[in-house]
Design a protein around this motif. Structure first.
Motif, PDB file in Angstrom:
ATOM      1  N   ILE A   1      37.151  80.342  22.057  1.00 28.02           N
ATOM      2  CA  ILE A   1      37.917  79.182  22.226  1.00 28.02           C
ATOM      3  C   ILE A   1      38.228  77.656  21.079  1.00 28.02           C
ATOM      4  CG2 ILE A   1      39.395  76.942  23.490  1.00 28.02           C
ATOM      5  CD1 ILE A   1      39.468  79.098  24.900  1.00 28.02           C
ATOM      6  N   SER A   2      39.058  77.754  20.563  1.00 26.92           N
ATOM      7  CA  SER A   2      39.210  76.998  19.117  1.00 26.92           C
ATOM      8  C   SER A   2      40.240  75.964  19.088  1.00 26.92           C
ATOM      9  CB  SER A   2      39.451  78.165  18.121  1.00 26.92           C
ATOM     10  OG  SER A   2      41.451  78.242  18.175  1.00 26.92           O
ATOM     11  N   LYS A   3      40.007  74.971  18.241  1.00 22.78           N
ATOM     12  CA  LYS A   3      41.062  73.936  18.590  1.00 22.78           C
ATOM     13  C   LYS A   3      42.863  74.640  18.261  1.00 22.78           C
ATOM     14  CE  LYS A   3      40.383  69.846  16.139  1.00 22.78           C
ATOM     15  NZ  LYS A   3      40.655  68.480  15.202  1.00 22.78           N
ATOM     16  N   HIS A   4      42.967  75.890  17.195  1.00 23.33           N
ATOM     17  CA  HIS A   4      43.886  76.144  16.895  1.00 23.33           C
ATOM     18  C   HIS A   4      44.603  76.512  18.519  1.00 23.33           C
ATOM     19  CE1 HIS A   4      46.804  78.772  15.320  1.00 23.33           C
ATOM     20  NE2 HIS A   4      46.415  80.153  16.112  1.00 23.33           N
ATOM     21  N   ASP A   5      43.871  77.246  19.628  1.00 19.22           N
ATOM     22  CA  ASP A   5      43.932  77.670  20.813  1.00 19.22           C
ATOM     23  C   ASP A   5      44.699  76.260  21.269  1.00 19.22           C
ATOM     24  OD1 ASP A   5      43.237  80.113  20.010  1.00 19.22           O
ATOM     25  OD2 ASP A   5      41.412  79.708  20.941  1.00 19.22           O
ATOM     26  N   VAL A   6      43.978  75.084  21.675  1.00 15.78           N
ATOM     27  CA  VAL A   6      45.074  74.739  22.749  1.00 15.78           C
ATOM     28  C   VAL A   6      44.782  72.335  22.142  1.00 15.78           C
ATOM     29  CG1 VAL A   6      43.559  74.907  24.444  1.00 15.78           C
ATOM     30  CG2 VAL A   6      41.857  73.716  23.165  1.00 15.78           C
ATOM     31  N   GLY A   7      44.368  72.156  20.555  1.00 12.68           N
ATOM     32  CA  GLY A   7      44.746  71.370  19.638  1.00 12.68           C
ATOM     33  C   GLY A   7      46.099  70.691  19.743  1.00 12.68           C
ATOM     34  N   HIS A   8      47.442  71.450  20.175  1.00 13.62           N
ATOM     35  CA  HIS A   8      48.188  70.478  20.891  1.00 13.62           C
ATOM     36  C   HIS A   8      48.851  70.121  21.712  1.00 13.62           C
ATOM     37  CE1 HIS A   8      49.157  74.479  22.080  1.00 13.62           C
ATOM     38  NE2 HIS A   8      50.035  74.247  22.886  1.00 13.62           N
ATOM     39  N   LEU A   9      47.774  70.762  23.324  1.00 16.36           N
ATOM     40  CA  LEU A   9      47.989  69.649  23.859  1.00 16.36           C
ATOM     41  C   LEU A   9      47.108  68.529  24.705  1.00 16.36           C
ATOM     42  CD1 LEU A   9      46.367  73.465  25.777  1.00 16.36           C
ATOM     43  CD2 LEU A   9      48.915  72.556  25.575  1.00 16.36           C
TER      44      LEU A   9
END
Length: 103
Positions: free
Chosen positions: A56-64
């Motif tokens: 899991i990376s910031k790219h996966d969930v950073g917009h949440l």
């Protein structure tokens, strides 16, 4: 804010007719190998248990940024990149049970 629901998931609405938001996103047990990019940015609870993410990376969930609870139990996670959850200021609970994480 994104107002679409990923086709791999079930989304439950909250809010008014004018300000419709998705509050609960259920992507459990879909054998996903990636976190769907279409997860609405205003999701409050996100169920991602029982998938095959590996990492899991910031790219996966950073917009949440408004997500308060994320379930990632039993998702085959071996690596969580540094800073992955830093931008999710509302995050209160993160479930990571039954993965392959080491310290």
């Amino acid at each position: 804010c994104l107002l679409t629901c990923p086709r791999e998931c079930a989304c439950f609405n909250g809010g008014s007719v004018i300000d419709k938001t998705f509050t609960n996103i259920n992507c459990q047990g879909r054998n996903l190998e990636y976190v769907p990019s279409e997860i609405p940015s205003r999701a409050v609870v996100l169920f991602l248990d029982g998938n095959k993410f590996n990492h899991i990376s910031k790219h996966d969930v950073g917009h949440l940024r408004e997500t308060e609870i994320i379930y990632l139990n039993n998702s085959g996670i071996q690596l969580i990149e540094d800073g992955t959850f830093d931008d999710i200021s509302a995050l209160k609970i993160l479930f990571l049970n039954d993965n392959f994480l080491t310290t």
